[in-house]
Design an enzyme around this catalytic site. Sequence first.
Site, PDB file in Angstrom:
ATOM      1  N   ARG A 133       0.886  -1.186   0.000  1.00  0.00           N
ATOM      2  CA  ARG A 133       0.000   0.000   0.000  1.00  0.00           C
ATOM      3  C   ARG A 133       0.913   1.223   0.000  1.00  0.00           C
ATOM      4  O   ARG A 133       1.729   1.396   0.916  1.00  0.00           O
ATOM      5  CB  ARG A 133      -0.904  -0.001   1.236  1.00  0.00           C
TER       6      ARG A 133
ATOM      7  N   HIS B 238      -7.617   1.011  -6.256  1.00  0.00           N
ATOM      8  CA  HIS B 238      -7.858   0.205  -5.045  1.00  0.00           C
ATOM      9  C   HIS B 238      -8.578  -1.080  -5.473  1.00  0.00           C
ATOM     10  O   HIS B 238      -9.742  -1.320  -5.143  1.00  0.00           O
ATOM     11  CB  HIS B 238      -8.698   1.010  -4.044  1.00  0.00           C
TER      12      HIS B 238
ATOM     13  N   GLN C 159     -10.236  -3.717  -2.938  1.00  0.00           N
ATOM     14  CA  GLN C 159     -11.490  -3.224  -2.367  1.00  0.00           C
ATOM     15  C   GLN C 159     -12.639  -3.438  -3.344  1.00  0.00           C
ATOM     16  O   GLN C 159     -13.721  -3.902  -2.967  1.00  0.00           O
ATOM     17  CB  GLN C 159     -11.368  -1.735  -2.048  1.00  0.00           C
TER      18      GLN C 159
ATOM     19  N   ASP D 281     -17.173   7.632  -1.063  1.00  0.00           N
ATOM     20  CA  ASP D 281     -15.879   7.451  -0.401  1.00  0.00           C
ATOM     21  C   ASP D 281     -15.513   8.794   0.224  1.00  0.00           C
ATOM     22  O   ASP D 281     -16.154   9.825  -0.063  1.00  0.00           O
ATOM     23  CB  ASP D 281     -14.835   7.008  -1.446  1.00  0.00           C
TER      24      ASP D 281
ATOM     25  N   CYS E 166     -16.220   2.012   1.243  1.00  0.00           N
ATOM     26  CA  CYS E 166     -15.077   1.146   1.548  1.00  0.00           C
ATOM     27  C   CYS E 166     -14.609   1.293   2.994  1.00  0.00           C
ATOM     28  O   CYS E 166     -13.939   0.408   3.508  1.00  0.00           O
ATOM     29  CB  CYS E 166     -13.949   1.403   0.569  1.00  0.00           C
TER      30      CYS E 166
ATOM     31  N   ARG F 230     -13.773  -8.198   2.259  1.00  0.00           N
ATOM     32  CA  ARG F 230     -12.350  -7.988   1.963  1.00  0.00           C
ATOM     33  C   ARG F 230     -11.592  -9.289   2.268  1.00  0.00           C
ATOM     34  O   ARG F 230     -10.737  -9.700   1.503  1.00  0.00           O
ATOM     35  CB  ARG F 230     -11.765  -6.863   2.838  1.00  0.00           C
TER      36      ARG F 230
HETATM   37  N1   CP Z   1     -11.137   0.188   2.834  1.00  0.00           N
HETATM   38  C1   CP Z   1      -9.841   0.083   3.208  1.00  0.00           C
HETATM   39  O1   CP Z   1      -8.928  -0.127   2.382  1.00  0.00           O
HETATM   40  O2   CP Z   1      -9.654   0.198   4.541  1.00  0.00           O
HETATM   41  P1   CP Z   1      -8.248   0.362   5.299  1.00  0.00           P
HETATM   42  O3   CP Z   1      -7.665   1.689   4.883  1.00  0.00           O
HETATM   43  O4   CP Z   1      -8.587   0.284   6.739  1.00  0.00           O
HETATM   44  O5   CP Z   1      -7.345  -0.769   4.849  1.00  0.00           O
HETATM   45  N1  NVA Z   2      -9.912   6.906  -1.139  1.00  0.00           N
HETATM   46  C1  NVA Z   2      -9.517   6.495   0.183  1.00  0.00           C
HETATM   47  C2  NVA Z   2      -9.752   5.034   0.366  1.00  0.00           C
HETATM   48  C3  NVA Z   2      -9.374   4.518   1.740  1.00  0.00           C
HETATM   49  C4  NVA Z   2      -9.536   3.049   1.889  1.00  0.00           C
HETATM   50  C5  NVA Z   2      -8.062   6.855   0.422  1.00  0.00           C
HETATM   51  O1  NVA Z   2      -7.239   6.626  -0.471  1.00  0.00           O
HETATM   52  O2  NVA Z   2      -7.742   7.353   1.499  1.00  0.00           O
END
Ligand code: CP
Ligand code: NVA
Length: 330
Positions: free
Chosen positions: A125, A152, A155, A248, A288, A316
């Site tokens: 990530r 993502h 997700q 989101d 998400c 997930r």
């Molecule tokens: N939705 C999601 O990716 O959650 P986290 O940031 O907690 O991993």
């Molecule tokens: N769009 C958000 C998703 C978090 C899971 C971010 O990137 O922070």
Amino acid sequence: MGTAFQSAEIVKNERKRLGTSFKGKDFLKLSDFTPSEIHLLLEEAARLKRMKKEGIPHPFLAGKILGMIFEKSSTRTRVSFEAGMIQLGGNAIFLSSRDLQLGRGESIHDTGKVLSRYVDGIMIRTYSHEMVEELAREATVPVINGLTDTHHPTQVLADLLTIKEVKGDLKGLKVAFVGDGKNNMAHSLLEGAALTGMHLVIGTPAGFEPDPEIFHQAKRISSMTEGSVQVTTSPEEAVAEADVVITDVWASMGQEEESEKRKILLAPYQVNSRLVQYAKSDYIFLHCLPAHRGEEVTEEIIDGDHSVVFEEAENRLHAHKAILHLFMGT
Ligand code: CP
Ligand code: NVA
């Protein structure tokens, strides 16, 4: 002994059952896959979910190790990948970039080559999608994108599983995504909807349109799956007759300094009881998470009867186990 022998047998049978099409590949973005590959991943996720619920052991990754690099925070992605590896009989190692030499300037090139000598797969990530692509080029083990600024995909695989479970099928459904139309969720939803023949309408203000390359590619894919993708500045038009309403956060990780400005620009795109009146009466709501109640969504919607956000969060785990099994296992 008995258990180890049983595991070896299970893994051998699994290889036969699935063939080898995903083995050794990377999971970087959904549009790297065909519609039938996405459906296979969803079927595998559903099967692993059933096995988990029925208490059927599924140690398909016995002896395997996943390295997980995090340059951004995470609750769901971290815990579900780690729990998923353990449930599949393997192990996961959490690697914070603060502790890795990566955080002190070691190249992603060398990091990928070195980690490949220790682990059987890498989940990452981070900010830059290009960095993940570079890691995938250098690593000799599968690389899984656990979120970048532009995608993502893990997700959205869980989102597709959730929608399919509730609605029975994906093809032909209308999905509305309202909010920041150029974030990672909007982009991966464009690809996921196109691949599964859904009709996605993104409701977003001028200046928040998706990346044109990602949008046009999704459009090309959707012309082959009888789906469609569209962008409008009208949140009402996006949500009109929608089967699924998704939003989101307005400021994604890394955009914290824009947060106040975005609150003003995106306020008309809040998912609230007024906006969902335009959706079908049996619409479902997805997010998400993490969510900001009172910003992109009101409490009555996210905690209301149409919301499936916790099923989505659970999925997930099952979606990730399908990715891990198919890419690292067989
Ligand atoms: N939705 C999601 O990716 O959650 P986290 O940031 O907690 O991993
Ligand atoms: N769009 C958000 C998703 C978090 C899971 C971010 O990137 O922070």
